[in-house]
Design a protein around this motif. Structure first.
Motif, PDB file in Angstrom:
ATOM      1  N   ILE A  73       0.839  -1.206   0.000  1.00 29.69           N
ATOM      2  CA  ILE A  73       0.000   0.000   0.000  1.00 29.69           C
ATOM      3  C   ILE A  73       0.876   1.258   0.000  1.00 29.69           C
ATOM      4  O   ILE A  73       0.650   2.186  -0.774  1.00 29.69           O
ATOM      5  CB  ILE A  73      -0.977  -0.003   1.206  1.00 29.69           C
ATOM      6  N   THR A 128      -8.102  -2.945   0.534  1.00 27.29           N
ATOM      7  CA  THR A 128      -6.676  -2.746   0.236  1.00 27.29           C
ATOM      8  C   THR A 128      -6.507  -1.934  -1.050  1.00 27.29           C
ATOM      9  O   THR A 128      -5.729  -0.976  -1.096  1.00 27.29           O
ATOM     10  CB  THR A 128      -5.966  -4.116   0.094  1.00 27.29           C
ATOM     11  N   VAL A 176      -5.502   2.490  -1.455  1.00 24.07           N
ATOM     12  CA  VAL A 176      -4.442   3.082  -2.289  1.00 24.07           C
ATOM     13  C   VAL A 176      -5.031   4.205  -3.151  1.00 24.07           C
ATOM     14  O   VAL A 176      -4.481   5.302  -3.241  1.00 24.07           O
ATOM     15  CB  VAL A 176      -3.801   1.997  -3.200  1.00 24.07           C
ATOM     16  N   LYS A 236      -4.514   6.497   5.976  1.00 25.99           N
ATOM     17  CA  LYS A 236      -4.678   5.048   5.753  1.00 25.99           C
ATOM     18  C   LYS A 236      -4.553   4.263   7.060  1.00 25.99           C
ATOM     19  O   LYS A 236      -4.621   3.039   7.048  1.00 25.99           O
ATOM     20  CB  LYS A 236      -3.642   4.563   4.738  1.00 25.99           C
ATOM     21  N   LEU A 244      -6.093   0.518   7.871  1.00 26.16           N
ATOM     22  CA  LEU A 244      -5.097  -0.564   7.994  1.00 26.16           C
ATOM     23  C   LEU A 244      -5.412  -1.471   9.189  1.00 26.16           C
ATOM     24  O   LEU A 244      -5.100  -2.665   9.159  1.00 26.16           O
ATOM     25  CB  LEU A 244      -3.676   0.010   8.121  1.00 26.16           C
TER      26      LEU A 244
END
Length: 760
Positions: free
Chosen positions: A88, A208, A212, A223, A227
């Motif tokens: 990522i 995921t 990005v 992020k 995560l």
């Protein structure tokens, strides 16, 4: 009546039928798990394995494998979470730079990687290398001028809109649960609520990919929260491979707690902070064994990320800083002021964001998620491009704000007027008067700060993955850097003032503006999330600034106090309440003097409680009762007249048991008598075969008397994780209190809408 030995012994509690049938002990979607029952089932399973392991070598090896399976799951979670985080990070770097230009030697290189590989790059012009071309240079062969600027501006907006549109479309079509931060839902899941699919494989894949895309689009989000969701999806996937975890929802939640720690570990490069975050902020039940396993998972995840080295600096930390001057006691005052700012910003953000999200839920706005994302992205890109501090990625901005001004810094923030006679070591540059670049940077930062504050309110909560850590830190870092430069210039021009006289002599390097940015970032993050211990640890792991723990602690505690003065809820708890999840927060205090009888069902004027009798109802009676009601289970009494309590039968298990008995046992028909006693009741000679269901009966349901204070009942629900609790007087059943009843009562006592608790 059932004899006392059986009532007390829970040995039979988890034996359902003579032969267990599929799906027994599982839960339906949007239901709460029974923690006591899960614990009891795990103890039984463990006892069986221990006794079997003495029978043969093979059984002993199986026992060892079972004991080690927890550590294997942690290892796998750490490896996958670290790998995904590294991928990522690399993808975000490349796609963020793609909005501005492309590398001619290899299009998959980011700007920085492209210039590393170039032999023609000099240190002074390290951001300019022939191999990296802006879109205007590539398309119309112009790098300067109005037409080049307009073309770059247009393509920047176009790329941002493309990324955002692709992200929201993927979320909408393939994985609706992949939107948002994920932390409020994970907190709810860890407290024992079932949301099927929230941690599924599709959610993992789409979250995921879209993470990005949205971070690269330049939206005001981070992020880090997502995560944690990604790591929990990894935890859920690996725990489903081991029956120890897949068949026990309580054990599965221990794995998810550790996975959350691994998520923060890779988000910030802060393994210890990750464990503390899981303990302080996310987990509901956190035994010591889970602490060790979380530590191991966070360590493996951090090690994997370090091996991938996405930042290219051989460091795990996101914003490594090296300050060359200590902080002084007099600086505690501006640090505490930054804490106050953080608390006020946290309160403002939570109130405005919740109001906007509520509006989204209750108006037409919620029906057009794609349009909302496109509009917010367009506004963000149009306003962000002209200002260099909002154009660059938020992580780069924070990194620049944290940095100390060395002799080699080319940032505008370091455009000070140098003394031509200065002969000092490079790393100890004295305080100097601000040059024109610093003043330009100050008003650009002020505009960027106002823009970030406003746009983050509208961005968080849209139907795309969106974290809050990085935008909150950016707001604090901008405010902190401006305060730091102000204090630095004050100390330079007025070093004879009494507050500066003792520690700031002319020609000395007294004030580090980067430190103020770091403290401001911690204060704002604390104000929004209400974290304290884990926040300070994450901050010093994130920056490597171990000696600045006291300023960070002062700011974190002040921001929490200030924010708590306006309302106890952090952003995640506020979103849990907004969504109506059945979450009993350990931090909430219940101080009202109500009794169990005030809360239990049935109330006055309501139909009597639906119950089963121990040996006088037919299969058809029970099936009708199940069809006509939607309760999770039914108390079992001796008879409708005596109402003496025997136990409690779960709805799902009754349905499965009846279905199973009809398929497997001969003679079970609609008018077969169902009994929960050891011996069958005396029946006429020609009556059909009775159905014994004693094995699915919980003989020790949790009971309280009608005069038990609600304060105690709330505590029992919190600490034991109950689904329901029966109310009795002298052994006679009076009513039932469910978790939902407790939450509704608490909402009512707090003058909130009790119907906002949506789920069972």
């Amino acid at each position: 009546m059932v004899n006392a030995g059986e009532m007390n012994g829970s040995g039979n509690l988890m034996d359902f039928l003579d032969e267990p049938f599929p799906d027994v002990g599982t839960y339906e979607d949007f239901h709460t798990i029974d923690w006591l029952r899960e614990k009891s089932r795990d103890t039984d399973r463990h006892r069986k394995i221990t006794s079997k392991s003495k029978e043969s070598i093979w059984e002993f090896i199986k026992g060892l494998l079972d004991a080690w399976s927890g550590w294997v799951v942690m290892l796998l979670i750490g490896l996958l979470a670290g790998t995904l985080a590294g991928v990522i990070d690399l993808a975000v770097d490349w796609m963020t730079d793609l909005k501005e230009g492309v590398c001619l030697s290899a299009f998959w290189y980011s700007h920085e990687q492209c210039c590393w590989t170039s032999n023609e790059t000099t240190f002074e012009d390290r951001d300019k290398c022939p191999l990296w071309q802006k879109w205007s240079e590539l398309l119309v062969n112009q790098s300067e001028g109005a037409s080049a600027y307009i073309l770059n501006y247009f393509l920047y907006i176009l790329w941002a809109l493309s990324f955002a549109f692709l992200a929201v479309s993927l979320v909408r079509v393939f994985a609706p649960y992949a939107c948002g931060s994920g932390i409020p839902e994970i907190k709810t899941i860890l407290s024992g609520f079932i949301i099927r699919g929230y941690l599924g494989k599709w959610t993992l894949l789409i979250k995921t990919v879209t993470l990005v895309l949205v971070v690269s689009s330049g939206l005001s989000l981070g992020k880090e929260g997502p995560l944690v969701h990604v790591a929990c999806c990894c935890g859920n996937f690996f725990s489903s491979l081991f029956s120890k975890y897949s068949k026990n929802e309580g054990k599965r939640r221990e794995v998810l707690s550790a996975a959350a720690a691994a998520g923060v570990s890779v988000a910030f490069g802060a393994p210890i902070g990750g464990v503390l975050f899981s303990l302080e902020e996310v987990s509901y039940y956190f035994p010591l064994k889970t602490l060790w396993r979380s530590f191991f998972a966070a360590l493996v995840a951090a090690f994997t990320l370090r091996s991938i080295n996405p930042f290219g600096n051989s460091r795990l930390v996101l914003f490594y800083v090296e300050y060359h001057t200590p902080w002084y006691m007099a600086e505690l005052f501006p640090f505490i002021l930054l804490g106050v700012f953080g608390g006020l910003w946290g309160t403002l953000f939570i109130r405005c964001n919740i109001a906007w999200c509520r509006r989204r839920k209750t108006t037409q706005l919620g029906k057009y998620p794609v349009l909302e994302v496109i509009v917010v992205t367009a506004i963000t890109a149009i306003i962000a491009y002209p200002n260099p501090y909002t154009r660059q990625s938020t992580s780069e901005l924070i990194s620049e704000l944290f940095n100390d001004c060395g002799a080699l810094e080319s940032s505008q923030l370091c455009d000070y007027i140098n003394d031509p006679n200065m002969t000092r070591p490079v790393d100890d540059i004295p305080d100097r008067p601000a040059g024109p670049g610093v003043y330009t940077a100050m008003w650009q930062l002020a505009l960027a700060l106002i823009f970030k504050i406003i746009i983050t309110i509208f961005t968080f909560g849209m139907k795309i993955p969106s974290g809050l850590f990085i935008p909150s830190m950016a707001v604090g870092a901008m405010a902190g850097r401006m305060v730091g430069i102000g204090v630095e210039q004050l100390a330079y021009h007025h070093h004879d003032w009494i507050i500066f006289r003792n520690w700031c002599r002319p020609g000395a390097d007294c004030v580090t503006p980067g430190l103020y940015a770091m403290v401001g970032a911690a204060a704002c993050l604390g104000g929004v999330t209400r974290m304290t211990v884990s926040l300070v640890v994450i901050m010093f792991e994130l920056t490597g600034g171990l000696e600045y723990i006291v300023p960070l602690m002062a700011a974190a505690v002040t921001s929490k106090w200030v924010a708590d003065a306006f309302g106890k809820e952090g952003i995640y708890e506020a979103h849990i309440h907004l969504n109506g999840y059945p979450f009993l927060d350990v931090k909430d205090e219940f101080t009202h003097r109500t009794l169990a009888t005030d809360v239990m069902r049935p109330r006055r004027g309501e139909p009597p409680l639906s119950v089963l009798t121990q040996d006088s109802m037919t299969v058809e009676d029970v099936e009708t009762l199940i069809k006509e009601t939607d309760y999770n289970g039914f108390p079992v009494v001796v008879s409708k007249d005596s109402e003496r309590l025997i136990g409690f039968a779960q709805r799902r298990e009754l349905i499965l048991a009846i279905k199973n008995a009809r398929q497997r046992q001969d003679g079970i028909v609609s008018n077969s008598i169902m009994y929960f006693t050891e011996e069958p009741p005396e029946l006429p000679a020609n009556s059909p075969h009775p159905l014994k269901l004693r094995r699915i009966l919980n003989l020790s349901p949790f009971t309280v008397t009608d005069h038990t204070p609600m304060e105690t009942v709330v505590d029992i629900f919190r600490k034991l994780g109950l689904r329901q609790c029966l109310v009795t007087r002298s052994g006679r059943l009076l009513g039932i209190i469910t978790k939902k009843d407790v939450l509704r009562h608490m909402a009512q006592m707090a003058n909130q809408d009790p119907e906002s608790i949506m789920f069972n």
